[in-house]
Design an enzyme around this catalytic site. Structure first.
Site, PDB file in Angstrom:
ATOM      1  N   HIS A 182       0.824  -1.216   0.000  1.00 20.11           N
ATOM      2  CA  HIS A 182       0.000   0.000   0.000  1.00 20.11           C
ATOM      3  C   HIS A 182       0.852   1.257   0.000  1.00 20.11           C
ATOM      4  CE1 HIS A 182      -2.198   3.295   2.033  1.00 20.11           C
ATOM      5  NE2 HIS A 182      -3.178   2.901   1.249  1.00 20.11           N
ATOM      6  N   CYS A 238      -3.228  -2.094 -15.149  1.00 15.02           N
ATOM      7  CA  CYS A 238      -3.117  -1.000 -14.185  1.00 15.02           C
ATOM      8  C   CYS A 238      -2.254  -1.377 -12.999  1.00 15.02           C
ATOM      9  CB  CYS A 238      -4.505  -0.551 -13.705  1.00 15.02           C
ATOM     10  SG  CYS A 238      -5.424  -1.858 -12.872  1.00 15.02           S
TER      11      CYS A 238
END
Length: 798
Positions: A415, A737
């Site tokens: 993250h 992506c």
């Protein structure tokens, strides 16, 4: 032993700052200001540490708590820790308070009513933890606050709830890590007259942006102060010169909402009146009055101070409701003068103190702020260097303020890495994998230079490294006139989730947004669980705030297409949203649990998903922004694709010539059954991070196996080539992506050779990728024309 040591209750004017062991840091600070200073503090009293210990002994809770804590086999197992802590908190809240202690608290409340000349006055109740052997006495408390409380019985009840806050998951985990026995921690509750705030805020007796001790900074919002802490409202900002006591900087912000008290108790969110929006929250005279209090409090305590204040709606009087020592600049300047020059080191003398993986390139210097506990992220200040174990989506508001980010754990697709690349914040992850964990060597207040291009943290400010190189004229995020980009057949899209960056990046030569993550909007603007908001009767809040954030990006990019990915939080991340505990399961492996499409048609969650659909409809239909398309994440089966697209159609979002529905291709099933998924979608976007993880059976967030995780593995490449071939056969497009094209230009070449329609990369890679794609396409044409190009010996068929 004095009567003070045996008292259950002490009044503020009986307390001083040295009484931390009696009533904790917060209560002793309120007592010090009341008894020894000339600043306005709402009057009140504090329950003592002795009262807490008496409560725990008389109820027999100490043994029960010890037994439950002893039953925890693994403190790293969040589910096990949560279960034990929840049982402990329930035991404390449901215990019967000893009658004499309850009577003392009720009597003090009655005496407060008399002193204030009111019947059953409204009070605020705040926890104040004490730990006699630790320098930071309030470390363990989760700073529980109960506002707008009325009546003796409710006061007693809230004190008991404060007691239970000592055993939140995070506080218990922290004490365990510090080898600190729970019996040595006690809790005081400060009960003080409620200020009916029409405005409130925070102030510092040092400019926390740059450590300038000659300045005072004051932030102000309408309503109760909780919305500053939560980051839900951007405050007015004032800077005052201590010497002249003049306002030298003033930044007034339009504030749309405020948190207000309800007449009968409790709070609610309201809109700020139109005529007040854009007007200063405080008058100049009020700002100067507050600055005077800040100066006096700093003089009395002898250190930089962090204070909270409130402006009463009835009397228009300012009150100081909290004061504590400021941490970062105080620690930084503890052993030296405030002169920044002492932190500057020559490049030749620069000492490397930490190494890690270069997750997001860039150079930055700043003051370290170590955050062990996610509950403390609201203390993080603009321009600091965030050092922590690992980030998660609810950290985004803090990450946006950071000069740089350094984490112990994580790989190139964690993250922290993904978000910092998107926000162009220098970031180094996985320092533990390089043998030295950042949190073991970096301390709050240290000054460091972060070279995130090479994964190195230096001690001190290496000024020569930070100077811009000569000849550099381009400004990040702007297309400079001298730059030109050849048109490409393969589209180059951009990954972007943060609406605040849309204008900055809109001038990049991207063909659109290939991935807009909805999670940014939840953690930055909404903060609350959708099912909680539905239960509270405010579903429109989800729709409006999502729509506003989405529209900001879609407008900035128009007429270029934007692909919004519906929410893809894991259950642990949803649980971090306000109210989430009630609705979220505790999953041992939530990366493979209740996420993505599986939520959308589930009877437990479908109403929340419909709010996301309503937001998309609002953007497309009400705002008229037809360049918005959507993407469904983590679709495990063909049946799930059918169920979700049926719900969408029933809610008025059917696929059409100007509305495309895409699907993330991130699970092996998506590849193997692409011929069947084709009937429900217009195309695919490859999530190379999850796809590689699930093909290789390798947790991408696990440092132990991080060296095995590689999107360039032949198995992943064969899967991608098969998907492109199968999708194209039915006229469906394929993009990517994931992080691979941003990190590996040669992977982009493979994708183009395979016939991919779009690649979507982070903003910092748009220009470079645009040039690479043009180069690779020209090479293909040249090789075709001459018949003499390099042959790829690898067989990508499966």
């Amino acid at each position: 032993m004095s009567s003070r040591d045996t008292a259950n209750v002490l009044w503020f004017d009986e307390l001083h700052r040295e009484d931390v062991n009696l009533v904790g840091g917060k209560s002793s600070s309120l007592g010090e200001m009341t008894s020894s200073m000339d600043v306005p503090v709402p009057y009140g009293f504090a329950t003592t540490a002795r009262a807490y210990q008496y409560f725990m002994t008389q109820t027999g809770l100490n043994d029960k708590v010890n037994d439950l804590l002893a039953s925890i086999q693994d403190y790293e197992n969040s589910d096990e820790l949560h279960t034990a802590c929840e049982q402990i908190r329930n035991l404390i809240v449901n215990a019967t308070m000893p009658a004499d202690l309850a009577a003392d608290i009720e009597q003090a409340y009655a005496d407060l009513a008399k002193k204030m000349g009111q019947t059953d006055p409204f009070v605020a109740i705040r926890s104040s933890a004490t730990a006699e052997d630790l320098p930071n006495a309030s470390f363990a408390g989760q700073q529980e606050s109960y506002l707008n409380i009325k009546g003796a019985a409710d006061v007693v009840n809230r004190v008991q709830q404060c007691y239970s806050s000592l055993f939140t998951d995070r506080a218990t985990y922290y004490r365990h890590k510090q080898h600190f026995p729970h019996e040595k921690v006690a809790l005081s509750a400060a009960i003080q007259m409620m200020v009916f705030s029409k405005a409130s805020g925070i102030m510092f007796s040092v400019n926390v942006a740059d450590g300038d001790a000659s300045k005072i900074v004051i932030d102000a919002i309408y309503g109760l102060g909780e919305y500053i802490v939560l980051g839900k409202v951007t405050p007015d900002h004032f800077v005052i010169d201590k010497q002249s006591m003049k306002i030298v900087e003033k930044n007034i912000i339009k504030q749309p909402v405020q948190l207000m008290r309800l007449p009968g108790g409790g709070t609610k969110e309201e809109s700020v009146a139109d005529e007040l929006q854009g007007q200063p929250v405080l008058t100049d005279a009020q700002v100067i009055e507050l600055a005077g209090y800040a100066k006096e409090i700093e003089r009395h305590y002898g250190c930089y101070m962090d204070m909270e204040y409130a402006l009463d709606t009835n009397t228009n009087r300012l009150w100081i409701v909290q004061a504590r020592p400021e941490t970062v600049w105080s620690q930084r300047n503890k052993h030296k003068d405030a002169a920044d020059d002492e932190d500057v080191v020559d490049e030749a003398d620069a000492k490397v103190i930490v190494r890690g993986l270069p997750a997001s390139p860039g150079l930055a210097s700043g003051v370290v702020h170590v955050i062990d506990n996610p509950k403390d992220i609201d203390q993080f200040k603009q321009g600091e260097v965030l050092v922590t174990l690992m980030t998660s989506p609810d950290w985004v508001p803090a990450m946006k303020k950071a000069a740089a980010i350094v984490t112990n754990n994580g790989g190139m697709t964690c993250h922290a890495a993904i978000v910092s690349r998107e926000m162009q914040i220098p970031c180094i992850v996985g320092t533990k994998s390089k043998k030295v964990a950042a949190t073991d060597v970096l301390k709050t207040g240290d000054v460091v230079t972060v070279d995130a291009k090479n994964g190195v943290v230096y001690q001190g400010k290496v000024a020569s490294m930070l100077k811009p190189k000569s000849g550099a004229t381009a400004v990040a995020g702007q297309v400079v006139a001298a730059e030109s980009f050849a048109p490409t057949a393969t589209g180059v899209m951009m990954n972007l989730g943060d609406p605040d960056l849309a204008d900055k990046y809109s001038s990049l030569p991207a063909d659109g947004i290939g991935l807009m993550r909805e999670e940014f909007l939840w953690t930055t603007f909404i903060h609350e669980h959708p099912l909680y908001l539905i239960e509270q009767g405010h579903p429109e809040k989800v729709v409006n705030m999502l729509a506003d954030g989405i529209a900001k990006v879609v407008r900035a990019m128009a007429p270029r297409p934007v692909v919004l990915r519906f929410s893809d939080f894991k259950s642990s991340e949803y649980r971090n949203l306000k109210g989430g505990d009630k609705y979220e399961p505790h999953e041992p492996a939530d990366l493979l649990g209740w996420r993505g499409a599986s939520r959308y048609y589930d009877s437990e969650y479908i109403e929340a998903f419909k709010l996301e659909l309503a937001a998309v409809k609002k953007v497309r239909n009400e705002f008229g922004l037809k360049n918005l398309n959507v993407m469904i994440p983590f679709v495990r089966t063909v049946d799930e694709a059918q169920k979700v697209t049926t719900i969408m159609r029933d809610e008025g979002l059917a696929r059409s010539a100007d509305f495309k529905v895409y699907m993330m291709a991130e699970i092996p099933t998506n590849i193997i059954l692409a011929d069947q998924f084709n009937q429900f979608v217009d195309g695919y976007s490859i999530g190379s991070n999850d796809l590689a993880m699930l093909i290789l059976g390798c947790d991408r967030n696990n440092d132990t196996v991080a060296h095995l995780f590689d999107e360039r593995n032949l198995a992943v490449k064969r899967a991608i080539r098969h998907l492109i071939k199968t999708a194209h056969k039915d006229g469906k497009t394929v993009s990517i992506c994931g992080q691979a094209p941003s990190e590996y230009p040669e992977f982009t070449n493979f994708l183009i050779q395979s016939g991919i329609d779009y690649v979507s990369v982070n903003p910092d890679m748009v220009k470079e990728t645009k040039r690479n794609v043009a180069h690779f396409e020209q090479r293909i044409m040249l090789d075709k024309a001459t018949g003499r190009g390099l042959q790829d010996p690898i067989d990508y068929k499966w």
